[in-house]
Design an enzyme around this catalytic site. Sequence first.
Site, PDB file in Angstrom:
ATOM      1  N   ASP A  51       0.809  -1.212   0.000  1.00  0.00           N
ATOM      2  CA  ASP A  51       0.000   0.000   0.000  1.00  0.00           C
ATOM      3  C   ASP A  51       0.849   1.272   0.000  1.00  0.00           C
ATOM      4  O   ASP A  51       2.021   1.256   0.394  1.00  0.00           O
ATOM      5  CB  ASP A  51      -0.879   0.047   1.257  1.00  0.00           C
ATOM      6  CG  ASP A  51      -1.975  -1.002   1.253  1.00  0.00           C
ATOM      7  OD1 ASP A  51      -1.946  -1.897   0.401  1.00  0.00           O
ATOM      8  OD2 ASP A  51      -2.858  -0.912   2.130  1.00  0.00           O
ATOM      9  N   ASP A  52       0.196   2.364  -0.376  1.00  0.00           N
ATOM     10  CA  ASP A  52       0.660   3.753  -0.192  1.00  0.00           C
ATOM     11  C   ASP A  52       1.725   4.226  -1.180  1.00  0.00           C
ATOM     12  O   ASP A  52       2.164   5.352  -1.101  1.00  0.00           O
ATOM     13  CB  ASP A  52       1.192   4.006   1.237  1.00  0.00           C
ATOM     14  CG  ASP A  52       0.129   3.803   2.312  1.00  0.00           C
ATOM     15  OD1 ASP A  52      -1.023   3.481   1.948  1.00  0.00           O
ATOM     16  OD2 ASP A  52       0.448   3.969   3.496  1.00  0.00           O
ATOM     17  N   HIS A 102      -6.144   2.914  -3.913  1.00  0.00           N
ATOM     18  CA  HIS A 102      -6.032   3.161  -2.467  1.00  0.00           C
ATOM     19  C   HIS A 102      -6.392   4.620  -2.150  1.00  0.00           C
ATOM     20  O   HIS A 102      -5.921   5.173  -1.161  1.00  0.00           O
ATOM     21  CB  HIS A 102      -4.613   2.812  -2.003  1.00  0.00           C
ATOM     22  CG  HIS A 102      -4.446   2.672  -0.515  1.00  0.00           C
ATOM     23  ND1 HIS A 102      -5.302   1.944   0.285  1.00  0.00           N
ATOM     24  CD2 HIS A 102      -3.495   3.153   0.342  1.00  0.00           C
ATOM     25  CE1 HIS A 102      -4.891   1.998   1.541  1.00  0.00           C
ATOM     26  NE2 HIS A 102      -3.801   2.736   1.608  1.00  0.00           N
ATOM     27  N   HIS A 106      -5.038   9.303   0.667  1.00  0.00           N
ATOM     28  CA  HIS A 106      -5.100   8.583   1.940  1.00  0.00           C
ATOM     29  C   HIS A 106      -6.014   9.227   2.963  1.00  0.00           C
ATOM     30  O   HIS A 106      -5.714   9.251   4.173  1.00  0.00           O
ATOM     31  CB  HIS A 106      -3.689   8.398   2.523  1.00  0.00           C
ATOM     32  CG  HIS A 106      -3.515   7.066   3.186  1.00  0.00           C
ATOM     33  ND1 HIS A 106      -3.771   6.859   4.521  1.00  0.00           N
ATOM     34  CD2 HIS A 106      -3.149   5.857   2.695  1.00  0.00           C
ATOM     35  CE1 HIS A 106      -3.533   5.586   4.822  1.00  0.00           C
ATOM     36  NE2 HIS A 106      -3.171   4.951   3.728  1.00  0.00           N
ATOM     37  N   TYR A 143      -6.373   2.975   5.882  1.00  0.00           N
ATOM     38  CA  TYR A 143      -6.533   2.483   7.262  1.00  0.00           C
ATOM     39  C   TYR A 143      -7.479   1.274   7.338  1.00  0.00           C
ATOM     40  O   TYR A 143      -7.851   0.849   8.419  1.00  0.00           O
ATOM     41  CB  TYR A 143      -7.058   3.581   8.208  1.00  0.00           C
ATOM     42  CG  TYR A 143      -6.405   4.924   8.003  1.00  0.00           C
ATOM     43  CD1 TYR A 143      -5.138   5.178   8.501  1.00  0.00           C
ATOM     44  CD2 TYR A 143      -7.056   5.928   7.278  1.00  0.00           C
ATOM     45  CE1 TYR A 143      -4.525   6.404   8.292  1.00  0.00           C
ATOM     46  CE2 TYR A 143      -6.451   7.154   7.056  1.00  0.00           C
ATOM     47  CZ  TYR A 143      -5.196   7.393   7.567  1.00  0.00           C
ATOM     48  OH  TYR A 143      -4.589   8.605   7.361  1.00  0.00           O
ATOM     49  N   HIS A 193       3.684  -2.235   3.137  1.00  0.00           N
ATOM     50  CA  HIS A 193       3.744  -0.908   2.514  1.00  0.00           C
ATOM     51  C   HIS A 193       5.069  -0.785   1.772  1.00  0.00           C
ATOM     52  O   HIS A 193       6.136  -0.964   2.397  1.00  0.00           O
ATOM     53  CB  HIS A 193       3.612   0.180   3.578  1.00  0.00           C
ATOM     54  CG  HIS A 193       2.298   0.125   4.310  1.00  0.00           C
ATOM     55  ND1 HIS A 193       2.063  -0.752   5.326  1.00  0.00           N
ATOM     56  CD2 HIS A 193       1.146   0.816   4.126  1.00  0.00           C
ATOM     57  CE1 HIS A 193       0.812  -0.590   5.763  1.00  0.00           C
ATOM     58  NE2 HIS A 193       0.234   0.357   5.055  1.00  0.00           N
TER      59      HIS A 193
HETATM   60 NI    NI Z   1      -2.593   3.056   3.297  1.00  0.00          NI
END
Ligand code: NI
Length: 242
Positions: A51-52, A102, A106, A143, A193
Amino acid sequence: MKKTLICLLAAAMILTMNLRVYANESLNNVPVNKEGRVIDPEKPMVALTFDDGPSALYTAKILDVLKENDAKGTFFVLGSEVVKNHELMKRMVKEGHQLGNHSYNHKDLTAISDEELYLQIVGTDDLIENATGQRTAVMRPPYGRKNQAVVQGVNKPVIIWSLDTLDWENRDANIIEKNVMENVKDGDIILMHDIYGSTAEAVKRIVPQLIEQGYQLVTVDELYKYSGKPLVAGQSYNNAYK
Ligand code: NI
């Protein structure tokens, strides 16, 4: 004579049609996907998810490890990072990984309006399409925070996770490795991540060990496809346990 010829032609056509049907049936039973990868649904499978990112510093290192081990992952990318890393986005697609949405930056999607939710999801897909020519088929809320409005509003299968490496918190390759190797089981969706050096280091150790233990490292789509559980928009998923 003409009649015989027509009969023969018709027979040949029917035969060809049947052959085609049988060919398709037998193809469905052979665990080879469109990229020519062999995936055996009878053997254990897990989905590594990142992720991210993409991250200019660490994503390429993770892609290198996946490539060396012929493993596939799923990258839940942020629109704000996609715009800065078109080459990494293209590489993910070229090397057979799955792209997931995603959001743009965020935000907690349960705390924004329907209009903003639409922009966060559709706007990010537009950016991903600009970079790669394709849109995403799955989504993960920041999250892991979701409610009914989010799950319905994103209009894609919502993918959470079953094994949290807590890599964002511990930033320690030893702990990440331990969290995975001591808890992994067939059907897991593993959360990591691709924005930390410690995660890139852990991936280097984890991937060969999982393969050694008989796990097939597949994308989220493959995990559900080969588990015989089709993903449906407007529903959320944590694992593909049998
Ligand atoms: Ni995230």
